[in-house]
Design an enzyme around this catalytic site. Sequence first.
Site, PDB file in Angstrom:
ATOM      1  N   ASP A  91      39.679  30.146   3.983  1.00  0.00           N
ATOM      2  CA  ASP A  91      38.581  31.111   3.989  1.00  0.00           C
ATOM      3  C   ASP A  91      37.255  30.473   3.590  1.00  0.00           C
ATOM      4  O   ASP A  91      37.205  29.324   3.166  1.00  0.00           O
ATOM      5  CB  ASP A  91      38.897  32.287   3.053  1.00  0.00           C
ATOM      6  CG  ASP A  91      39.506  31.843   1.728  1.00  0.00           C
ATOM      7  OD1 ASP A  91      39.203  30.713   1.279  1.00  0.00           O
ATOM      8  OD2 ASP A  91      40.282  32.607   1.126  1.00  0.00           O
ATOM      9  N   HIS A 164      45.173  39.812  -2.987  1.00  0.00           N
ATOM     10  CA  HIS A 164      44.792  39.138  -1.751  1.00  0.00           C
ATOM     11  C   HIS A 164      45.317  37.711  -1.697  1.00  0.00           C
ATOM     12  O   HIS A 164      45.424  37.026  -2.714  1.00  0.00           O
ATOM     13  CB  HIS A 164      43.274  39.176  -1.515  1.00  0.00           C
ATOM     14  CG  HIS A 164      42.459  38.335  -2.447  1.00  0.00           C
ATOM     15  ND1 HIS A 164      41.467  38.851  -3.245  1.00  0.00           N
ATOM     16  CD2 HIS A 164      42.455  36.997  -2.699  1.00  0.00           C
ATOM     17  CE1 HIS A 164      40.902  37.881  -3.938  1.00  0.00           C
ATOM     18  NE2 HIS A 164      41.486  36.751  -3.622  1.00  0.00           N
ATOM     19  N   GLU A 169      42.186  41.278   1.838  1.00  0.00           N
ATOM     20  CA  GLU A 169      42.107  42.288   0.789  1.00  0.00           C
ATOM     21  C   GLU A 169      43.062  43.453   1.084  1.00  0.00           C
ATOM     22  O   GLU A 169      43.619  43.554   2.188  1.00  0.00           O
ATOM     23  CB  GLU A 169      40.673  42.813   0.685  1.00  0.00           C
ATOM     24  CG  GLU A 169      39.638  41.773   0.269  1.00  0.00           C
ATOM     25  CD  GLU A 169      39.687  41.410  -1.212  1.00  0.00           C
ATOM     26  OE1 GLU A 169      40.707  41.695  -1.873  1.00  0.00           O
ATOM     27  OE2 GLU A 169      38.701  40.840  -1.716  1.00  0.00           O
TER      28      GLU A 169
END
Length: 638
Positions: A91, A164, A169
């Site tokens: 990410d 998460h 999420e």
Amino acid sequence: MIQEIEYKQVGKFEKTKFEKIHNEIFPDSSIASKLVANEIAALIKQKQKEGNTCVLGLATGSSPIKVYEELVSLHRSGELSFSNVVTFNLDEYYPMDTEHQQSYYHFMHQHLFDHVDINPENVNIPDGTIPVEEMDQYCIDYEMKIKQYGGLDFQLLGIGRTGHIGFNEPGSHPNSGTRIITLDHVTRTDASSDFNGLEHVPKKAVTMGISTIMKSRRVLLLAWGHKKATVVQQTIEGEVSSNIPASFLQQHKNTTIILDSEAASELTRIKTPWLVDQCIWTEQLKFKAVTWLSQELNKPVLKLTDKDYNDNGMSSLLAVEGSSYNLNIKIFNKLQHTITGWPGGKPNADDTNRPERALPAKKRVLIFSPHPDDDVISMGGTFLRLIDQGHDVHVAYQTSGNIAVTDDEALKFSEVAYNFQTNNKGNNFKKVIEFLTSKNPGDIDIPEVRLIKGLIRRMESLGAIRHFGLSDEKVHFLDLPFYETGKIKKNPLGEKDVKITENLISKIRPHQIYAAGDLADPHGTHKVCLDAIFEAVKNLKNKDFMKDCWVWLYRGAWQEWDVSEIEMAVPLSPHEVNKKTNAILYHQSQKDRVMFQGEDSREFWLRARERNRNTAMLYDQLGLADYEAIEAFKKYNF
């Protein structure tokens, strides 16, 4: 399938009716991180031997830092090459420039890529600079590139308090792929200290999806510290749910969750092992079980019955003890013996059942405070009691705490000082004012600004201890070097930090040491400060004066010890609670705009009062006397 290494953990894992994912528990994150790094290294070497590419999915955050440190160490020693490695990071914040200090691009290069021989073309990190209108295609291309390499051989994960993995999420779908998402408020709050305030934390991120992670051939998830304990329990023992995205790993065939003892503390086999299997009833486990049962049933310890024990999986405990009557009395007495109004020991008294020794009657006491306010927040009442009872009390502020002073606060003090001065000595203040008025989020403070912020906290500390009646010469400002980076991120513990701590202990030759035992973040200031004390104590333990030294640990601002861990409980009067509160309020820079308050928006004085009151109420519920407030401590046996 790649054969993962065997983990020599604390207690062999046995799947129970409660646990749905294989997990291993270690005494601390350092040991676990080294073993994880060894598994990754073994996979890379096996792929090299086969002439194949090793495709790694990598995570950021505090959890994998020591894994990366170990991988770098293996490379530097000549044991490991990354020449055949291709990496895909989970990410990145959005929007986020690669040069920003909080970007995951910066993080990965700082901790791994700049120190190993990986081909830069083989490094793939989601790009936080892609225009929004091009993001959908970019995410598709990221997925396709992973597929072109045959998928991920290994995926390293952390876990957020929302559950998460990556930035998936709550609400994330199991079929989700790489995409842009909106960050949960809890996630942004947890990141606020890295960004110097919640207002600077991006609201979006680009993340691999649940589906992408689940296709990895091997998954290791790391979780350290008590703040992760609840979500770890929900992940391992709860139902599979998008409310806890990490729970989808229950459906992965080759996942291991790696935990330290605190992150594992809410697992049923750790918290209440008598509900899982037959127990070896040690004295500590008996104490834990009875106090748990008392709280669970909301009954005082002395009112628990045989039926209460039998109905809650403790029939074997009664078989050992004979009856609830005898067991209740034994546990009640043990609880009662933790309570003392004399934290330094009561002179001319039988100390057989007291937490502290009676002799020497006047003790040299050294209180370590990681930041310049932890002493009064966490043990201000005990601090005051030690002074009032005539002990030779010293306090050591381990760090300057400058990073927790807002720019506005520093600017205010600088402008006051600058306008007060009438000669050229004001030049430095002018420099500070010019810097602060033009400072951008993420800029590193210049030395003069750090000095101003440190002095603000130093003067606040002196005001607080003077309020307690302690003289300035008993105060020691250590300014440990690991903290003085000018950035949110601190350096690792170094030899100088330990030596400074060691020298002070040798100088004071204390009978008592008090230290902050808050281990929530393995890379946080409290943890590093505690490690410095532990290392110093270890180095000094053979000295004659250390044979008479006891170490007591207090918790930080956010959490108290579990009642089964408390070995000294110091009751506070209403007057002492008020005096403690006033001492906390001397720390004005931390009062109205707390930089790193976590998800609790209350000011520190209010948190401290409520925590101490809750501990007193707990003792009352267990059947002990009802005090106004209690501060709690756990002994560290070195």
